[in-house]
Design a protein around this motif. Structure first.
Motif, PDB file in Angstrom:
ATOM      1  N   GLN A 281      -7.755  -6.293  -1.734  1.00  0.00           N
ATOM      2  CA  GLN A 281      -8.570  -5.841  -2.847  1.00  0.00           C
ATOM      3  C   GLN A 281      -9.297  -7.037  -3.461  1.00  0.00           C
ATOM      4  OE1 GLN A 281      -6.710  -3.368  -5.802  1.00  0.00           O
ATOM      5  NE2 GLN A 281      -6.067  -1.829  -4.316  1.00  0.00           N
TER       6      GLN A 281
ATOM      7  N   TYR B  95      -7.839  -0.947 -13.166  1.00  0.00           N
ATOM      8  CA  TYR B  95      -6.520  -1.313 -13.652  1.00  0.00           C
ATOM      9  C   TYR B  95      -6.634  -1.773 -15.099  1.00  0.00           C
ATOM     10  CZ  TYR B  95      -5.216  -1.810  -8.682  1.00  0.00           C
ATOM     11  OH  TYR B  95      -4.968  -1.597  -7.344  1.00  0.00           O
TER      12      TYR B  95
ATOM     13  N   PRO C  72       0.822  -1.205   0.000  1.00  0.00           N
ATOM     14  CA  PRO C  72       0.000   0.000   0.000  1.00  0.00           C
ATOM     15  C   PRO C  72       0.857   1.257   0.000  1.00  0.00           C
ATOM     16  CG  PRO C  72       0.037  -0.971   2.180  1.00  0.00           C
ATOM     17  CD  PRO C  72       0.791  -1.903   1.297  1.00  0.00           C
TER      18      PRO C  72
ATOM     19  N   TYR D 156     -13.442   2.159  -1.257  1.00  0.00           N
ATOM     20  CA  TYR D 156     -12.367   2.286  -2.229  1.00  0.00           C
ATOM     21  C   TYR D 156     -12.642   1.425  -3.457  1.00  0.00           C
ATOM     22  CZ  TYR D 156      -9.248   4.669   1.073  1.00  0.00           C
ATOM     23  OH  TYR D 156      -8.680   5.572   1.923  1.00  0.00           O
TER      24      TYR D 156
ATOM     25  N   VAL E  55     -11.897   7.011  -3.543  1.00  0.00           N
ATOM     26  CA  VAL E  55     -11.919   6.691  -2.110  1.00  0.00           C
ATOM     27  C   VAL E  55     -13.318   6.832  -1.528  1.00  0.00           C
ATOM     28  CG1 VAL E  55      -9.498   7.324  -1.848  1.00  0.00           C
ATOM     29  CG2 VAL E  55     -11.279   9.022  -1.393  1.00  0.00           C
TER      30      VAL E  55
ATOM     31  N   TYR F 286     -11.128   0.778  -7.712  1.00  0.00           N
ATOM     32  CA  TYR F 286      -9.958   0.971  -8.558  1.00  0.00           C
ATOM     33  C   TYR F 286     -10.251   0.449  -9.965  1.00  0.00           C
ATOM     34  CZ  TYR F 286      -7.798   1.042  -3.909  1.00  0.00           C
ATOM     35  OH  TYR F 286      -7.483   1.310  -2.604  1.00  0.00           O
TER      36      TYR F 286
ATOM     37  N   ARG G 281     -12.039  -2.354  -2.173  1.00  0.00           N
ATOM     38  CA  ARG G 281     -11.581  -2.813  -0.867  1.00  0.00           C
ATOM     39  C   ARG G 281     -12.292  -2.050   0.230  1.00  0.00           C
ATOM     40  NH1 ARG G 281      -7.803   0.097   2.235  1.00  0.00           N
ATOM     41  NH2 ARG G 281      -6.883   1.889   1.157  1.00  0.00           N
TER      42      ARG G 281
ATOM     43  N   TYR H  25      -4.635  -2.150   6.128  1.00  0.00           N
ATOM     44  CA  TYR H  25      -4.915  -2.068   4.697  1.00  0.00           C
ATOM     45  C   TYR H  25      -5.524  -3.393   4.282  1.00  0.00           C
ATOM     46  CZ  TYR H  25      -4.446  -0.651  -0.152  1.00  0.00           C
ATOM     47  OH  TYR H  25      -4.714  -0.276  -1.441  1.00  0.00           O
TER      48      TYR H  25
ATOM     49  N   GLY I  19      -3.707   5.479  -0.436  1.00  0.00           N
ATOM     50  CA  GLY I  19      -4.803   4.538  -0.600  1.00  0.00           C
ATOM     51  C   GLY I  19      -4.653   3.607  -1.784  1.00  0.00           C
ATOM     52  N   LYS I  20      -3.585   3.771  -2.551  1.00  0.00           N
ATOM     53  CA  LYS I  20      -3.367   2.892  -3.691  1.00  0.00           C
ATOM     54  C   LYS I  20      -2.552   1.676  -3.277  1.00  0.00           C
ATOM     55  CE  LYS I  20      -1.489   6.345  -5.891  1.00  0.00           C
ATOM     56  NZ  LYS I  20      -0.858   7.192  -6.938  1.00  0.00           N
ATOM     57  N   LEU I  21      -2.634   0.636  -4.102  1.00  0.00           N
ATOM     58  CA  LEU I  21      -1.838  -0.558  -3.896  1.00  0.00           C
ATOM     59  C   LEU I  21      -0.821  -0.623  -5.024  1.00  0.00           C
ATOM     60  CD1 LEU I  21      -1.880  -2.889  -1.829  1.00  0.00           C
ATOM     61  CD2 LEU I  21      -3.275  -4.182  -3.430  1.00  0.00           C
TER      62      LEU I  21
ATOM     63  N   LEU J 135      -2.499   1.063 -12.719  1.00  0.00           N
ATOM     64  CA  LEU J 135      -3.657   1.755 -12.167  1.00  0.00           C
ATOM     65  C   LEU J 135      -4.068   2.905 -13.070  1.00  0.00           C
ATOM     66  CD1 LEU J 135      -5.582   2.003  -9.710  1.00  0.00           C
ATOM     67  CD2 LEU J 135      -3.914   3.579  -8.721  1.00  0.00           C
TER      68      LEU J 135
ATOM     69  N   PHE K  33       1.632  -2.647  -7.160  1.00  0.00           N
ATOM     70  CA  PHE K  33       1.876  -4.031  -7.516  1.00  0.00           C
ATOM     71  C   PHE K  33       3.269  -4.217  -8.095  1.00  0.00           C
ATOM     72  CE2 PHE K  33      -2.027  -6.465  -7.062  1.00  0.00           C
ATOM     73  CZ  PHE K  33      -2.970  -5.468  -6.879  1.00  0.00           C
TER      74      PHE K  33
ATOM     75  N   TYR L  25      -8.712   5.763  -9.478  1.00  0.00           N
ATOM     76  CA  TYR L  25      -9.246   5.164  -8.282  1.00  0.00           C
ATOM     77  C   TYR L  25     -10.157   6.151  -7.571  1.00  0.00           C
ATOM     78  CZ  TYR L  25      -5.663   7.620  -5.479  1.00  0.00           C
ATOM     79  OH  TYR L  25      -4.866   8.556  -4.879  1.00  0.00           O
TER      80      TYR L  25
END
Lengths: 110, 114
Positions: B103, B35, A92, B31, B50, B33, B94, B100, A96-98, B45, A100, B48
């Protein structure tokens, strides 16, 4: 920006051999997640590691989080054809983003 | 719970056409997203959100737009489709809370632009 590097990109193993993928970050991570994506499928959450030095097992899969919380690994013992897919680590960000990793694609020869 | 659902599953577009990829989740996640995943590559990404009414750009937003009028829905709009937008698109959501959380991904939309 924050990056998560994953190696190797591809791995071909004979069924029954072990497999390991590594994930590295230049910054300390609050936690790290692992996902598996089967061919033609979508990523599916496997596990989350939070504590320094943490080790978790799921049957033949062993996940480790480094002591400095900057690296992680996924080890599969005695691979099976059902293990085929791409394994992603993800961390993370503070927005708030993940983030990868690039993923490691595992091929298993029967 | 159905989780995260995406429609359509497959689509072929001609260059210059537009379309909206739909994403809905029934888990009351704040949340969400979007991709894209090019063949043999990782996840990039696009946008996104929130929460309802709040969206932000990811690393590859050009050529796309999003809106988030409800908690459940997060559609992705492609305007003036280009061959470079040929990809598989995944929506994810998520929960918020302590730490955290994982997802949850939808099954994906496979888009080809010719």
């Amino acid at each position: 920006g924050q990056q998560v590097m994953q190696i190797p990109q591809y791995q071909h193993v004979q069924e029954g051999e072990d497999f390991t993928t590594y994930c590295n970050s230049s910054t300390t991570l609050s936690n790290i997640q692992w996902y598996k994506q089967r061919p033609g499928g979508h990523p599916v959450f496997l596990i989350q590691l939070v504590k320094s030095g943490e080790v978790k097992k799921q049957k033949r899969l062993t996940f480790q989080f480094g002591e400095a919380k900057k690296n992680s690994s996924l080890h599969i013992t005695a691979t099976q054809t059902t293990d085929v897919g791409t394994y992603f680590c993800a961390a993370p960000s503070n927005t708030g983003k993940l983030i990868f990793g690039q993923g490691t694609t595992l091929q298993v020869k029967p | 719970n159905a989780g995260v659902t995406q429609t359509p599953k497959f689509r072929i577009l001609k260059i210059g056409q537009s379309m909206t990829l739909q994403c809905t989740q029934d888990m009351n996640h704040n949340y969400m997203y979007w991709y894209r995943q090019d063949p043999g590559m990782g996840l990039k990404l696009i946008y996104y959100s929130v929460g309802a009414g709040i969206t932000d750009k990811g690393e590859v937003p050009n050529g796309y737009n999003v809106s988030r009028s409800t908690t459940e829905d997060f559609p992705l709009r492609l305007e003036l489709a280009a061959p470079s937008q040929t990809s598989v698109y995944f929506c994810a959501s998520r929960d918020t809370g302590e730490g955290y959380n994982e997802q949850f991904f939808g099954p994906g939309t496979r888009l080809t632009v010719l």
